[in-house]
Design a protein around this motif. Sequence first.
Motif, PDB file in Angstrom:
ATOM      1  N   LYS A 199     -28.312  21.945  10.468  1.00  0.00           N
ATOM      2  CA  LYS A 199     -28.188  20.500  10.640  1.00  0.00           C
ATOM      3  C   LYS A 199     -26.745  20.099  10.348  1.00  0.00           C
ATOM      4  O   LYS A 199     -26.355  19.987   9.188  1.00  0.00           O
ATOM      5  CB  LYS A 199     -29.150  19.771   9.701  1.00  0.00           C
ATOM      6  N   SER A 200     -25.971  19.872  11.375  1.00  0.00           N
ATOM      7  CA  SER A 200     -24.561  19.545  11.177  1.00  0.00           C
ATOM      8  C   SER A 200     -24.228  18.193  11.791  1.00  0.00           C
ATOM      9  O   SER A 200     -24.915  17.710  12.699  1.00  0.00           O
ATOM     10  CB  SER A 200     -23.672  20.627  11.787  1.00  0.00           C
ATOM     11  N   ILE A 201     -23.153  17.609  11.274  1.00  0.00           N
ATOM     12  CA  ILE A 201     -22.635  16.350  11.807  1.00  0.00           C
ATOM     13  C   ILE A 201     -21.116  16.409  11.708  1.00  0.00           C
ATOM     14  O   ILE A 201     -20.570  16.879  10.697  1.00  0.00           O
ATOM     15  CB  ILE A 201     -23.205  15.134  11.040  1.00  0.00           C
ATOM     16  N   SER A 202     -20.426  16.000  12.752  1.00  0.00           N
ATOM     17  CA  SER A 202     -18.968  16.056  12.740  1.00  0.00           C
ATOM     18  C   SER A 202     -18.405  15.093  11.696  1.00  0.00           C
ATOM     19  O   SER A 202     -19.092  14.156  11.259  1.00  0.00           O
ATOM     20  CB  SER A 202     -18.408  15.704  14.121  1.00  0.00           C
ATOM     21  N   PHE A 203     -17.167  15.332  11.303  1.00  0.00           N
ATOM     22  CA  PHE A 203     -16.523  14.443  10.327  1.00  0.00           C
ATOM     23  C   PHE A 203     -16.489  13.018  10.861  1.00  0.00           C
ATOM     24  O   PHE A 203     -16.814  12.063  10.146  1.00  0.00           O
ATOM     25  CB  PHE A 203     -15.096  14.935  10.043  1.00  0.00           C
ATOM     26  N   GLU A 204     -16.109  12.869  12.142  1.00  0.00           N
ATOM     27  CA  GLU A 204     -16.050  11.534  12.734  1.00  0.00           C
ATOM     28  C   GLU A 204     -17.439  10.902  12.812  1.00  0.00           C
ATOM     29  O   GLU A 204     -17.609   9.711  12.550  1.00  0.00           O
ATOM     30  CB  GLU A 204     -15.428  11.601  14.131  1.00  0.00           C
ATOM     31  N   GLY A 205     -18.443  11.708  13.192  1.00  0.00           N
ATOM     32  CA  GLY A 205     -19.809  11.198  13.261  1.00  0.00           C
ATOM     33  C   GLY A 205     -20.314  10.748  11.905  1.00  0.00           C
ATOM     34  O   GLY A 205     -21.030   9.741  11.790  1.00  0.00           O
ATOM     35  N   CYS A 206     -19.939  11.489  10.867  1.00  0.00           N
ATOM     36  CA  CYS A 206     -20.333  11.130   9.510  1.00  0.00           C
ATOM     37  C   CYS A 206     -19.728   9.790   9.112  1.00  0.00           C
ATOM     38  O   CYS A 206     -20.400   8.933   8.524  1.00  0.00           O
ATOM     39  CB  CYS A 206     -19.893  12.225   8.543  1.00  0.00           C
ATOM     40  N   MET A 207     -18.450   9.591   9.441  1.00  0.00           N
ATOM     41  CA  MET A 207     -17.782   8.333   9.100  1.00  0.00           C
ATOM     42  C   MET A 207     -18.383   7.157   9.881  1.00  0.00           C
ATOM     43  O   MET A 207     -18.540   6.056   9.346  1.00  0.00           O
ATOM     44  CB  MET A 207     -16.282   8.439   9.392  1.00  0.00           C
ATOM     45  N   GLN A 250     -21.515   6.988  11.000  1.00  0.00           N
ATOM     46  CA  GLN A 250     -22.825   6.707  10.411  1.00  0.00           C
ATOM     47  C   GLN A 250     -22.675   5.958   9.096  1.00  0.00           C
ATOM     48  O   GLN A 250     -23.417   4.991   8.824  1.00  0.00           O
ATOM     49  CB  GLN A 250     -23.588   8.011  10.179  1.00  0.00           C
ATOM     50  N   LEU A 251     -21.718   6.359   8.275  1.00  0.00           N
ATOM     51  CA  LEU A 251     -21.477   5.691   6.994  1.00  0.00           C
ATOM     52  C   LEU A 251     -21.108   4.230   7.205  1.00  0.00           C
ATOM     53  O   LEU A 251     -21.625   3.330   6.528  1.00  0.00           O
ATOM     54  CB  LEU A 251     -20.364   6.420   6.233  1.00  0.00           C
ATOM     55  N   PHE A 252     -20.198   3.987   8.172  1.00  0.00           N
ATOM     56  CA  PHE A 252     -19.783   2.609   8.455  1.00  0.00           C
ATOM     57  C   PHE A 252     -20.959   1.783   8.959  1.00  0.00           C
ATOM     58  O   PHE A 252     -21.193   0.661   8.491  1.00  0.00           O
ATOM     59  CB  PHE A 252     -18.660   2.600   9.491  1.00  0.00           C
ATOM     60  N   ALA A 253     -21.710   2.343   9.911  1.00  0.00           N
ATOM     61  CA  ALA A 253     -22.796   1.580  10.544  1.00  0.00           C
ATOM     62  C   ALA A 253     -23.904   1.245   9.553  1.00  0.00           C
ATOM     63  O   ALA A 253     -24.415   0.118   9.532  1.00  0.00           O
ATOM     64  CB  ALA A 253     -23.366   2.360  11.729  1.00  0.00           C
ATOM     65  N   ILE A 270     -16.087  -1.996   5.943  1.00  0.00           N
ATOM     66  CA  ILE A 270     -14.720  -1.509   6.232  1.00  0.00           C
ATOM     67  C   ILE A 270     -14.018  -1.103   4.951  1.00  0.00           C
ATOM     68  O   ILE A 270     -13.225  -0.143   4.934  1.00  0.00           O
ATOM     69  CB  ILE A 270     -13.905  -2.582   6.999  1.00  0.00           C
ATOM     70  N   VAL A 271     -14.298  -1.784   3.834  1.00  0.00           N
ATOM     71  CA  VAL A 271     -13.726  -1.394   2.544  1.00  0.00           C
ATOM     72  C   VAL A 271     -14.209   0.000   2.165  1.00  0.00           C
ATOM     73  O   VAL A 271     -13.417   0.860   1.735  1.00  0.00           O
ATOM     74  CB  VAL A 271     -14.103  -2.423   1.449  1.00  0.00           C
ATOM     75  N   GLN A 272     -15.507   0.248   2.340  1.00  0.00           N
ATOM     76  CA  GLN A 272     -16.066   1.560   2.001  1.00  0.00           C
ATOM     77  C   GLN A 272     -15.435   2.661   2.842  1.00  0.00           C
ATOM     78  O   GLN A 272     -15.059   3.721   2.336  1.00  0.00           O
ATOM     79  CB  GLN A 272     -17.590   1.561   2.240  1.00  0.00           C
ATOM     80  N   ILE A 273     -15.329   2.413   4.127  1.00  0.00           N
ATOM     81  CA  ILE A 273     -14.854   3.466   5.027  1.00  0.00           C
ATOM     82  C   ILE A 273     -13.365   3.741   4.840  1.00  0.00           C
ATOM     83  O   ILE A 273     -12.906   4.886   4.931  1.00  0.00           O
ATOM     84  CB  ILE A 273     -15.172   3.110   6.512  1.00  0.00           C
ATOM     85  N   LEU A 274     -12.591   2.695   4.538  1.00  0.00           N
ATOM     86  CA  LEU A 274     -11.149   2.899   4.333  1.00  0.00           C
ATOM     87  C   LEU A 274     -10.889   3.746   3.092  1.00  0.00           C
ATOM     88  O   LEU A 274     -10.012   4.617   3.102  1.00  0.00           O
ATOM     89  CB  LEU A 274     -10.442   1.544   4.220  1.00  0.00           C
ATOM     90  N   PHE A 275     -11.648   3.502   2.029  1.00  0.00           N
ATOM     91  CA  PHE A 275     -11.495   4.321   0.828  1.00  0.00           C
ATOM     92  C   PHE A 275     -11.970   5.745   1.075  1.00  0.00           C
ATOM     93  O   PHE A 275     -11.348   6.705   0.604  1.00  0.00           O
ATOM     94  CB  PHE A 275     -12.266   3.701  -0.340  1.00  0.00           C
ATOM     95  N   THR A 276     -13.072   5.899   1.805  1.00  0.00           N
ATOM     96  CA  THR A 276     -13.608   7.238   2.069  1.00  0.00           C
ATOM     97  C   THR A 276     -12.639   8.066   2.900  1.00  0.00           C
ATOM     98  O   THR A 276     -12.488   9.281   2.679  1.00  0.00           O
ATOM     99  CB  THR A 276     -14.968   7.140   2.802  1.00  0.00           C
ATOM    100  N   LEU A 277     -11.966   7.427   3.838  1.00  0.00           N
ATOM    101  CA  LEU A 277     -11.008   8.143   4.687  1.00  0.00           C
ATOM    102  C   LEU A 277      -9.789   8.635   3.911  1.00  0.00           C
ATOM    103  O   LEU A 277      -9.051   9.497   4.399  1.00  0.00           O
ATOM    104  CB  LEU A 277     -10.561   7.248   5.846  1.00  0.00           C
ATOM    105  N   GLN A 278      -9.572   8.090   2.723  1.00  0.00           N
ATOM    106  CA  GLN A 278      -8.455   8.545   1.894  1.00  0.00           C
ATOM    107  C   GLN A 278      -8.792   9.799   1.098  1.00  0.00           C
ATOM    108  O   GLN A 278      -7.907  10.437   0.534  1.00  0.00           O
ATOM    109  CB  GLN A 278      -8.057   7.431   0.920  1.00  0.00           C
TER     110      GLN A 278
END
Length: 311
Positions: A89-97, A99-102, A156-164
């Motif tokens: 069961k895999s998910i790409s890094f972009e797909g994970c981000m 899903q997290l944002f959505a 967007i706050v969550q995703i911006l911090f996660t991308l760091q």
Amino acid sequence: MQNHSFVTEFVLLGLSQNPRVQKMVFVVFLFVYITTVGGNMLVVVTIVCSPALLESPMYFFLAFLSFLDACFSSVITPKMIVDSLCERKSISFEGCMVQLFAEHFFAGVEVIVLTAMAYDCYVAICKPLHYSSIMNRRLCCILMGIAWTGGFLHSIVQILFTLQLPFCGPNVIDHFMCDLYPLLKLACTDTHIFGLLVVANSGSICIIIFSFLLVSYGVILFSLRKCSSEGRRKALSTCGSHIAVVVLFFIPCVFIYARPPAAFSFDKTVAIFYTILTPLLNPLIYTFRNKDVKNAIKKVWNRLVAFSSEN
């Protein structure tokens, strides 16, 4: 925004590694997902096709809530259903981000919609003579605009911090979806400060709004003493539905996000309640206790039958 990650995909462990359990997961959650989307979209179509209901703020908000539940469920459940048939069961890094944002976007919007519904209930019961002037269509649209904007800003706050965060080694997530705390465990850096930011963002929102809603419904129930027995019964029926939905959604969210940063194995079980079961139960709770919605559903069904018979 640059991310210093060497990980290109994550591996999700899902609910279980047992093949027999995975088959059960596929059957059960496929049924749950179809029922969730079907039930919520039925409520949306019924309200949109019933001008009398759509003009009422309560049903206006309910249509949005049902649409959000269908979207929220669609962010998480289909991936889990497909993964239950896969050995890896895999998910790409972009797909994970994504899903997290959505998931945080739709959840953030839903939190504000539930607050708007509580305010509508308060005005209807505590200020009935001024209800039509206060809860006009302009205010309803403004509240919906605030809900979408608030959900976007929260996410967007969550995703911006996660991308760091740097992900440079471990990539196995002990969950059926991408979420904040499981990702923090994989980051190749000290995540203590980020964990506190998660509590300050998601956790504080859950606690503050949940407390506000409980106080609001407490005020509403206290004011029912002045109502007639029939009025009290109707108000309790309406408020009872709202309170049930609020409790089902907020208690698991508070448990997950309003605690010291950590990820536990039973988080998956708790997450099922607010990501999968709550969107399933919302239309059932509102519809079964509401004669207006049930009658409107019958009318829409009769129209469809009449239309199909003509063709």
